[in-house]
Design an enzyme around this catalytic site. Structure first.
Site, mmCIF file in Angstrom:
data_model
loop_
_atom_site.group_PDB
_atom_site.id
_atom_site.type_symbol
_atom_site.label_atom_id
_atom_site.label_comp_id
_atom_site.label_asym_id
_atom_site.label_seq_id
_atom_site.Cartn_x
_atom_site.Cartn_y
_atom_site.Cartn_z
ATOM 1 N N HIS A 1 -13.011 -3.105 3.896
ATOM 2 C CA HIS A 1 -11.573 -3.373 4.010
ATOM 3 C C HIS A 1 -10.970 -2.798 5.301
ATOM 4 C CE1 HIS A 1 -7.403 -3.616 1.922
ATOM 5 N NE2 HIS A 1 -7.248 -3.417 3.224
ATOM 6 N N HIS B 1 -2.936 2.595 8.393
ATOM 7 C CA HIS B 1 -4.006 1.784 7.809
ATOM 8 C C HIS B 1 -4.199 0.543 8.660
ATOM 9 C CE1 HIS B 1 -6.422 -0.593 5.143
ATOM 10 N NE2 HIS B 1 -5.464 -1.477 4.954
ATOM 11 N N GLU C 1 -18.136 12.253 21.761
ATOM 12 C CA GLU C 1 -16.765 12.517 21.303
ATOM 13 C C GLU C 1 -16.613 12.606 19.787
ATOM 14 O OE1 GLU C 1 -15.218 13.724 24.167
ATOM 15 O OE2 GLU C 1 -13.531 12.997 23.018
ATOM 16 N N GLU D 1 0.823 -1.226 0.000
ATOM 17 C CA GLU D 1 0.000 0.000 0.000
ATOM 18 C C GLU D 1 0.851 1.268 0.000
ATOM 19 O OE1 GLU D 1 -2.944 -0.407 -0.720
ATOM 20 O OE2 GLU D 1 -3.744 -2.216 0.208
ATOM 21 N N HIS E 1 -7.339 -2.708 9.916
ATOM 22 C CA HIS E 1 -8.600 -3.374 9.592
ATOM 23 C C HIS E 1 -9.533 -3.325 10.797
ATOM 24 C CE1 HIS E 1 -6.330 -5.820 6.244
ATOM 25 N NE2 HIS E 1 -6.361 -4.524 6.009
HETATM 26 O O1 2HA Z 1 -0.795 -4.904 3.994
HETATM 27 O O2 2HA Z 1 -3.697 -4.314 4.765
HETATM 28 O O3 2HA Z 1 -4.364 -3.367 2.426
HETATM 29 C C1 2HA Z 1 -1.954 -5.648 3.988
HETATM 30 C C2 2HA Z 1 -3.110 -4.753 3.812
HETATM 31 C C3 2HA Z 1 -3.460 -4.409 2.442
HETATM 32 ZN ZN ZN Z 2 -5.576 -3.467 4.356
#
Ligand code: 2HA
Ligand code: ZN
Length: 270
Positions: A210, A139, A169, A116, A141
């Site tokens: 995602h 980033h 909040e 990414e 999940h």
């Molecule tokens: O790196 O999260 O979006 C693994 C991920 C891809």
């Molecule tokens: Zn990811």
């Protein structure tokens, strides 16, 4: 040279990535992080004249030539970072050609930066224009955020309003709302361009089904944004399908903004 594993930016990054794993937001190799380093962060810890190898990139980053980033490695697990930072993380400097980077430290088993990287560096380029002090793109999940994206879809006004109404909040922490991308193939330049575009007007971008991107001046700000969105999403998911009699009203959100004195997306309220 001092031990780079003891540098404050490194210690804090390792702790943050470990936390993300423990929260359940970084299963397997899920998630990635990039952290813009300043000279004072690495002075005495890293010889920036020593280039381990040059690694090509698939996009143009001429705008940030010479900038140095700590970046998680592709295929690496956040779970493992604390046990071997040098294999799971790397420090890269954007090379003169803007299309490759020089590896200064890490990726010691021959690895390279996260898939990414386009989304990360394009997001840095965008956020630096809006906020010259921005340093972190995170980033992860985040579970309930993903769950909520399965229900509401990529309507930014509807999604932001739902998050704001779950807890006091939310509007205080992200008054600019959240950006949302519809489902896209990840790891591509296209999703990088689309993510960076969203981050022109806010510090958070949710990728439908995602995960989430959070940005900020430091790890605490990016992490704080992500966890506040995720907390609101958790409240949403805990109460979905039930009669929510006490959602925060639009007028109450306006009162909050007036008393705390912050600007917000007024067009998101009725
Ligand atoms: O790196 O999260 O979006 C693994 C991920 C891809
Ligand atoms: Zn990811």
């Amino acid at each position: 040279m001092k031990n780079i594993l003891e540098a404050p930016f490194m210690v804090e990054t390792v702790r943050t990535l470990t936390n993300l794993y423990r929260l359940g937001w970084a299963e397997r190799n899920g998630g990635n992080l990039s952290y813009l380093l300043y000279d004072e962060d690495i002075d005495g810890y890293l010889d920036t004249n020593k280039i381990i190898r040059n690694i090509p990139m698939s996009f143009d980053a001429s705008e940030i030539v010479g900038k140095i980033f700590l970046v998680t490695g592709t295929g690496k697990y956040f779970k493992n970072v604390q046990y071997d930072p040098e294999a799971n993380l790397g420090i890269i400097r954007i090379a003169e050609d803007g299309k490759s980077c020089d590896l200064l430290w890490g990726y010691k088993d021959g690895g390279k930066f996260t898939s990414e990287l386009p989304a990360h560096l394009m997001s840095h380029m965008t956020r630096l224009k809006v906020d010259p002090e921005n340093r972190v793109v995170m980033h992860t999940h985040a579970t309930n955020t993903i769950a909520m994206s399965l229900i509401l879809g990529p309507d930014e006004k509807e999604f932001t309003r739902a998050l704001w109404k779950m807890q006091t909040e939310s509007i205080v922490v992200f008054p600019e709302g959240v950006g949302i991308l519809p489902w896209m193939v990840c790891g591509t330049n296209d999703i990088g361009v689309a993510t960076a575009k969203k981050l022109e007007n806010c510090r958070i971008c949710i990728w439908t089904t995602h995960g989430i991107y959070g940005t900020g001046k430091d790890l605490d700000e990016a992490f704080g944004l992500v966890e506040t969105v995720e907390k609101a999403a958790q409240l949403y998911m805990l109460t979905v399908g039930q009669d929510r009699r006490n959602e925060i009203k639009d007028s109450e959100l306006r009162d909050l903004a007036a008393v705390f004195g912050f600007d917000y997306r007024k067009d998101y309220l009725d």
